[in-house]
Design an enzyme around this catalytic site. Structure first.
Site, PDB file in Angstrom:
ATOM      1  N   HIS A 216       0.856  -1.188   0.000  1.00  0.00           N
ATOM      2  CA  HIS A 216       0.000   0.000   0.000  1.00  0.00           C
ATOM      3  C   HIS A 216       0.892   1.238   0.000  1.00  0.00           C
ATOM      4  O   HIS A 216       1.719   1.425   0.888  1.00  0.00           O
ATOM      5  CB  HIS A 216      -0.931  -0.015   1.219  1.00  0.00           C
ATOM      6  CG  HIS A 216      -1.960  -1.097   1.120  1.00  0.00           C
ATOM      7  ND1 HIS A 216      -2.391  -1.827   2.194  1.00  0.00           N
ATOM      8  CD2 HIS A 216      -2.633  -1.569   0.033  1.00  0.00           C
ATOM      9  CE1 HIS A 216      -3.302  -2.701   1.785  1.00  0.00           C
ATOM     10  NE2 HIS A 216      -3.463  -2.567   0.476  1.00  0.00           N
ATOM     11  N   ARG A 218       0.825   4.462   0.496  1.00  0.00           N
ATOM     12  CA  ARG A 218       0.955   5.528   1.506  1.00  0.00           C
ATOM     13  C   ARG A 218       1.551   5.049   2.818  1.00  0.00           C
ATOM     14  O   ARG A 218       1.807   5.852   3.704  1.00  0.00           O
ATOM     15  CB  ARG A 218      -0.431   6.107   1.776  1.00  0.00           C
ATOM     16  CG  ARG A 218      -1.429   5.102   2.362  1.00  0.00           C
ATOM     17  CD  ARG A 218      -2.813   5.717   2.373  1.00  0.00           C
ATOM     18  NE  ARG A 218      -3.846   4.791   2.829  1.00  0.00           N
ATOM     19  CZ  ARG A 218      -5.143   5.120   2.848  1.00  0.00           C
ATOM     20  NH1 ARG A 218      -5.528   6.306   2.450  1.00  0.00           N
ATOM     21  NH2 ARG A 218      -6.033   4.256   3.267  1.00  0.00           N
ATOM     22  N   GLU A 219       1.791   3.755   2.935  1.00  0.00           N
ATOM     23  CA  GLU A 219       2.231   3.206   4.222  1.00  0.00           C
ATOM     24  C   GLU A 219       3.756   3.274   4.325  1.00  0.00           C
ATOM     25  O   GLU A 219       4.462   2.259   4.363  1.00  0.00           O
ATOM     26  CB  GLU A 219       1.659   1.788   4.374  1.00  0.00           C
ATOM     27  CG  GLU A 219       0.133   1.844   4.426  1.00  0.00           C
ATOM     28  CD  GLU A 219      -0.558   0.501   4.305  1.00  0.00           C
ATOM     29  OE1 GLU A 219       0.113  -0.545   4.374  1.00  0.00           O
ATOM     30  OE2 GLU A 219      -1.800   0.500   4.137  1.00  0.00           O
ATOM     31  N   ARG A 276      -3.207   4.546  -2.149  1.00  0.00           N
ATOM     32  CA  ARG A 276      -3.053   3.210  -1.560  1.00  0.00           C
ATOM     33  C   ARG A 276      -2.783   2.124  -2.622  1.00  0.00           C
ATOM     34  O   ARG A 276      -1.941   1.258  -2.431  1.00  0.00           O
ATOM     35  CB  ARG A 276      -4.362   2.873  -0.820  1.00  0.00           C
ATOM     36  CG  ARG A 276      -4.537   1.426  -0.398  1.00  0.00           C
ATOM     37  CD  ARG A 276      -5.894   1.280   0.292  1.00  0.00           C
ATOM     38  NE  ARG A 276      -6.281  -0.116   0.483  1.00  0.00           N
ATOM     39  CZ  ARG A 276      -6.067  -0.800   1.604  1.00  0.00           C
ATOM     40  NH1 ARG A 276      -5.439  -0.249   2.602  1.00  0.00           N
ATOM     41  NH2 ARG A 276      -6.485  -2.049   1.713  1.00  0.00           N
ATOM     42  N   ASN A 292      -3.456  -5.824  -2.234  1.00  0.00           N
ATOM     43  CA  ASN A 292      -3.693  -6.759  -1.126  1.00  0.00           C
ATOM     44  C   ASN A 292      -5.127  -7.287  -1.110  1.00  0.00           C
ATOM     45  O   ASN A 292      -5.617  -7.768  -0.092  1.00  0.00           O
ATOM     46  CB  ASN A 292      -3.361  -6.120   0.223  1.00  0.00           C
ATOM     47  CG  ASN A 292      -2.834  -7.164   1.214  1.00  0.00           C
ATOM     48  OD1 ASN A 292      -2.311  -8.207   0.816  1.00  0.00           O
ATOM     49  ND2 ASN A 292      -2.987  -6.888   2.510  1.00  0.00           N
ATOM     50  N   ARG A 293      -5.784  -7.209  -2.255  1.00  0.00           N
ATOM     51  CA  ARG A 293      -7.058  -7.889  -2.470  1.00  0.00           C
ATOM     52  C   ARG A 293      -7.008  -8.703  -3.757  1.00  0.00           C
ATOM     53  O   ARG A 293      -8.006  -9.221  -4.200  1.00  0.00           O
ATOM     54  CB  ARG A 293      -8.212  -6.872  -2.575  1.00  0.00           C
ATOM     55  CG  ARG A 293      -8.409  -6.013  -1.342  1.00  0.00           C
ATOM     56  CD  ARG A 293      -8.855  -6.827  -0.122  1.00  0.00           C
ATOM     57  NE  ARG A 293      -9.088  -5.947   1.028  1.00  0.00           N
ATOM     58  CZ  ARG A 293      -8.121  -5.544   1.863  1.00  0.00           C
ATOM     59  NH1 ARG A 293      -6.881  -5.956   1.695  1.00  0.00           N
ATOM     60  NH2 ARG A 293      -8.408  -4.752   2.871  1.00  0.00           N
ATOM     61  N   HIS A 344       2.736  -3.637   6.809  1.00  0.00           N
ATOM     62  CA  HIS A 344       1.811  -2.551   6.455  1.00  0.00           C
ATOM     63  C   HIS A 344       1.821  -1.531   7.581  1.00  0.00           C
ATOM     64  O   HIS A 344       2.431  -1.735   8.620  1.00  0.00           O
ATOM     65  CB  HIS A 344       0.378  -3.111   6.305  1.00  0.00           C
ATOM     66  CG  HIS A 344       0.167  -3.914   5.075  1.00  0.00           C
ATOM     67  ND1 HIS A 344      -0.618  -3.489   4.028  1.00  0.00           N
ATOM     68  CD2 HIS A 344       0.654  -5.123   4.710  1.00  0.00           C
ATOM     69  CE1 HIS A 344      -0.605  -4.407   3.073  1.00  0.00           C
ATOM     70  NE2 HIS A 344       0.161  -5.414   3.458  1.00  0.00           N
ATOM     71  N   SER A 345       1.104  -0.433   7.367  1.00  0.00           N
ATOM     72  CA  SER A 345       0.828   0.456   8.486  1.00  0.00           C
ATOM     73  C   SER A 345      -0.633   0.890   8.343  1.00  0.00           C
ATOM     74  O   SER A 345      -1.152   0.911   7.234  1.00  0.00           O
ATOM     75  CB  SER A 345       1.754   1.667   8.482  1.00  0.00           C
ATOM     76  OG  SER A 345       1.319   2.663   7.587  1.00  0.00           O
ATOM     77  N   TYR A 346      -1.362   1.169   9.445  1.00  0.00           N
ATOM     78  CA  TYR A 346      -0.832   1.245  10.775  1.00  0.00           C
ATOM     79  C   TYR A 346      -1.781   0.500  11.711  1.00  0.00           C
ATOM     80  O   TYR A 346      -2.825   0.009  11.266  1.00  0.00           O
ATOM     81  CB  TYR A 346      -0.734   2.730  11.211  1.00  0.00           C
ATOM     82  CG  TYR A 346      -2.074   3.468  11.176  1.00  0.00           C
ATOM     83  CD1 TYR A 346      -2.886   3.572  12.317  1.00  0.00           C
ATOM     84  CD2 TYR A 346      -2.565   4.038   9.987  1.00  0.00           C
ATOM     85  CE1 TYR A 346      -4.114   4.228  12.285  1.00  0.00           C
ATOM     86  CE2 TYR A 346      -3.794   4.683   9.955  1.00  0.00           C
ATOM     87  CZ  TYR A 346      -4.558   4.774  11.099  1.00  0.00           C
ATOM     88  OH  TYR A 346      -5.776   5.416  11.046  1.00  0.00           O
ATOM     89  N   GLU A 418       0.924  -4.792  11.005  1.00  0.00           N
ATOM     90  CA  GLU A 418       0.591  -3.372  10.874  1.00  0.00           C
ATOM     91  C   GLU A 418       1.475  -2.658  11.881  1.00  0.00           C
ATOM     92  O   GLU A 418       1.274  -2.801  13.089  1.00  0.00           O
ATOM     93  CB  GLU A 418      -0.883  -3.138  11.222  1.00  0.00           C
ATOM     94  CG  GLU A 418      -1.870  -3.867  10.337  1.00  0.00           C
ATOM     95  CD  GLU A 418      -2.209  -3.122   9.065  1.00  0.00           C
ATOM     96  OE1 GLU A 418      -1.625  -2.039   8.809  1.00  0.00           O
ATOM     97  OE2 GLU A 418      -3.069  -3.614   8.320  1.00  0.00           O
TER      98      GLU A 418
HETATM   99  O1  0X9 Z   1      -6.443  -3.963   4.481  1.00  0.00           O
HETATM  100  C1  0X9 Z   1      -5.305  -4.430   4.410  1.00  0.00           C
HETATM  101  O2  0X9 Z   1      -4.858  -4.926   3.397  1.00  0.00           O
HETATM  102  C2  0X9 Z   1      -4.424  -4.362   5.640  1.00  0.00           C
HETATM  103  N1  0X9 Z   1      -4.682  -3.172   6.364  1.00  0.00           N
HETATM  104  S1  0X9 Z   1      -4.198  -1.754   5.796  1.00  0.00           S
HETATM  105  O3  0X9 Z   1      -4.665  -0.723   6.667  1.00  0.00           O
HETATM  106  N2  0X9 Z   1      -2.616  -1.723   5.831  1.00  0.00           N
HETATM  107  O4  0X9 Z   1      -4.618  -1.634   4.467  1.00  0.00           O
HETATM  108  C3  0X9 Z   1      -4.754  -5.479   6.579  1.00  0.00           C
HETATM  109  C4  0X9 Z   1      -4.632  -6.802   6.073  1.00  0.00           C
HETATM  110  C5  0X9 Z   1      -5.066  -7.765   7.126  1.00  0.00           C
HETATM  111  N3  0X9 Z   1      -5.241  -8.958   6.525  1.00  0.00           N
HETATM  112  C6  0X9 Z   1      -4.245  -9.879   6.427  1.00  0.00           C
HETATM  113  N4  0X9 Z   1      -3.623 -10.277   7.459  1.00  0.00           N
HETATM  114  N5  0X9 Z   1      -3.999 -10.324   5.269  1.00  0.00           N
HETATM  115 ZN    ZN Z   2      -1.653  -1.783   4.049  1.00  0.00          ZN
END
Ligand code: 0X9
Ligand code: ZN
Length: 615
Positions: A216, A218-219, A276, A292-293, A344-346, A418
């Site tokens: 992401h 901005r992190e 992001r 991350n999706r 990642h943050s945060y 995070e």
């Molecule tokens: O949403 C995300 O991808 C992560 N949070 S963020 O605020 N950095 O965007 C969290 C991912 C949590 N899920 C996993 N452990 N994969």
């Molecule tokens: Zn993230």
């Protein structure tokens, strides 16, 4: 060392040619900018005669007018008590800062001041956590525009060019330890660069660990965290005994920026500090897939969006993006990988699989056996108590994440950290947090390595010595008590090579009390056998000796008739000596060199001395 503020003032007085003139908008907010900088900026400490206000008043605006701005926006921590609350907040805000939201929990959203009025009218409880968002971004931009020469690398956040330059410097300084690796190219053609840190040649059979950041854009704290981990492993590879031990037994891969286009965009003139996703042009002015999706385990499920403009847009299909394809193919090409943390943050959270479901993973016990000590290790550094547990039930559902894939598809111990903070600063973190944050997360990384390498320590309880009787099998017994995860079926194996041939393997039989037994084959006089034991658990194969390609060596020489009786006549005599003299010189393979009585690798006077003793 910090440059003095007076120097800064002088430098600012001579504005760099690229700096744009101050705009009316930023001028009108300059007082607020100054207030904010005093709270978030570290380099002013100890200077009394020139104030931060003086410096910033003199500073030309470095934020260009075409950069996305957030004037008037705040970040609010909102209590989501019901599905209606969530729907309303989602209508107000398209920027959720903490991507976990469950009914009955809190979540951080960026929204306008006017939106707060809407929350008030709806009776939704909230607390403003960041009232001066754009001022903080402006202050960060101003700070980053100052010359950094002479400052330590970790004294401030670094852009993609600086990250890449630092990776190159590591290679240049430690060419036998560090090499550049890459995981393909981004949609705009930037290479996704990483480093391999290993004392061994590429391709050596060692367990490997991978630490990734900045999926992401901005992190920024995740970029600095992964760079710090790289720095520690490289700079302290012999000095720090924990790092030295880890690198004796394992190799480490680090990819600080998995989303180089997005990262560049958060730094760029005309960019967006709070971007992001990646930078795929979807249509019109709509950009970006949430990388991350976009991974293939759980893709399309809850906590991901099919709406292209959403910050959690999952893409048209799993692995629709070159960035996820590149990382995926890198991981597939390295089947020795056993552990992975994606930074990642945060939020100060340490989350392991699954993230796409609240159902417990079949390896929850093993994941927790590594994960809980990591949480403890983080806390031991600065006292920060990260919330730890399975992601789906600890954080909320997020589908199509990298760690579910590295665990679910590739069998790695994995998870997401995070890093700091818990929302006081969010993505625009003061520089004073960089190193404390990085240090506590380095502790998580080294602890993961140590726990996995010690997953199933093997104690040899019975073994042949270095010389064995010829044509007689020998017995090996070991004990292993797995501490991280259970052994797989037939997971304890005795392996050997005869005279450098191909590796053979025998499943060791359980004999109770966590002990296992197997036999090494009989070998004939003069032959050599190398052997070791391995114990395979869910995440890693441990070895004795150690987790690296070493083995025990045994040679069969005694009794063996008499090795000095080269012609097999039954007596050692002058004709054996003649045969030996004919063979004087180097020999490669022991079995083809029977006259090399002392196994020195050549037939020489040392062998003659041995023979004369037998005549
Ligand atoms: O949403 C995300 O991808 C992560 N949070 S963020 O605020 N950095 O965007 C969290 C991912 C949590 N899920 C996993 N452990 N994969
Ligand atoms: Zn993230």
């Amino acid at each position: 060392m910090n440059i003095s503020l007076l120097t800064v003032v002088v430098l600012l007085a001579v504005a760099p040619p690229s700096a744009k003139p101050q705009t009316t908008k930023s001028a009108s907010t300059s007082n607020v900018v100054v207030d904010n900088v005093a709270t978030v900026s570290a380099p002013t400490e100890g200077v009394s005669n020139v104030t931060v206000a003086d410096v910033l008043a003199a500073a030309p605006a470095v934020v260009p007018t075409d950069t996305v701005r957030f004037d008037g926006d705040v970040v609010a921590r909102v209590s989501i008590r019901s599905a209606q609350d969530l729907m309303l907040v989602n209508q107000l805000s398209d920027d959720m800062w903490s991507h976990h939201v469950g009914i009955g929990g809190d979540a951080d959203f960026r929204m306008s001041q006017a939106d707060l009025g809407t929350l008030d009218r709806a009776g939704i409880p909230y607390r403003v956590t960041i009232a001066d968002l754009q001022n903080r971004i402006d202050a960060e931009q101003t700070r980053l525009a100052q010359p950094m020469e002479g400052l330590a690398w970790f004294s401030d956040f670094k852009n993609l060019a600086a990250v890449n330059a630092r990776l190159d410097e590591m290679v240049a300084a430690f060419p036998n330890l560090v090499s550049i690796v890459n995981a393909g190219t981004s949609i705009q053609g930037r290479v996704i660069r990483g480093i391999r840190i290993s004392r061994y040649p590429a391709g050596t059979a060692l367990p490997a660990f991978i630490f990734t950041g900045t999926m992401h854009a901005r992190e920024w704290a995740s970029t600095m965290t992964t760079m710090w981990i790289a720095d520690q492993f490289v700079e302290n590879n012999t000095i720090d005994p924990r790092i030295a031990a880890a690198l004796d037994s394992a190799e480490v891969y680090i990819f600080p920026v998995q989303n180089p286009d997005g990262y560049e965009y958060t730094w760029a003139t005309g960019g967006n500090r709070l971007w992001r996703k990646n930078r795929r042009l979807i249509s019109g002015t709509t950009y970006g897939v949430d990388l991350n999706r976009n991974w293939g385990v759980g893709w399309g499920g809850s906590g991901s969006s099919g709406t292209t403009s959403s910050d959690t847009y999952r893409g048209a299909a799993a692995f629709s993006e070159p960035e996820t394809v590149g990382m995926r193919d890198f991981v597939i090409a390295h089947p020795n990988l056993v552990g992975h943390i994606d930074f990642h943050s945060y939020g100060q959270l340490w989350l392991w699989p699954w993230s796409y479901t609240t159902t417990a993973s079949p390896d929850q016990t093993a994941l927790a056996a590594v994960g809980n000590p990591m949480k403890t290790a983080i806390a031991a550094v600065n006292g920060k108590n990260y919330t730890a547990g399975p992601s789906g039930s600890t954080y909320g559902l997020t589908a199509g994440c990298i760690d579910d894939w590295t665990y679910g598809n590739q069998g790695l111990m994995s998870g997401t950290i995070e890093v700091r903070d818990t929302g006081t600063y969010g993505f625009v973190m003061p520089t004073s947090e960089i190193i404390p944050n990085a240090k506590e997360n380095f502790a998580a990384a080294i602890t993961m390595i140590e726990k996995l390498l010690a997953s199933s320590p093997i104690t040899i309880t019975l073994a042949p010595g270095s010389l064995v009787a010829d044509n007689t099998a020998s017995t090996v017994e070991v004990q292993t008590v797995p501490v991280v995860s259970t052994l797989i079926t037939n997971g304890v194996r005795l392996k050997w090579k005869l005279d450098g041939g191909t590796t053979q393997s025998a499943v060791m039989t359980s004999i109770g009390s966590n002990k296992y037994r197997a036999s090494l084959p009989a070998i004939s006089c003069g032959s050599q056998l190398s052997w070791f034991v391995e114990a395979e658990t869910k995440f890693i194969i441990t070895h004795a000796p150690l987790n690296k390609p070493t083995s025990f060596n045994i040679t069969a020489t005694n009794p063996c008739g008499n090795p000095a009786d080269l012609d097999g006549s039954g007596v050692v005599d002058n004709s054996d000596l003649s045969l030996m003299l004919l063979d004087f010189g180097p020999c490669d393979v022991v079995t083809n060199c029977p006259a090399d009585l002392d196994h020195s690798g050549e037939v020489d006077p040392g062998d003659v001395s041995l023979m004369l003793l037998e005549i």
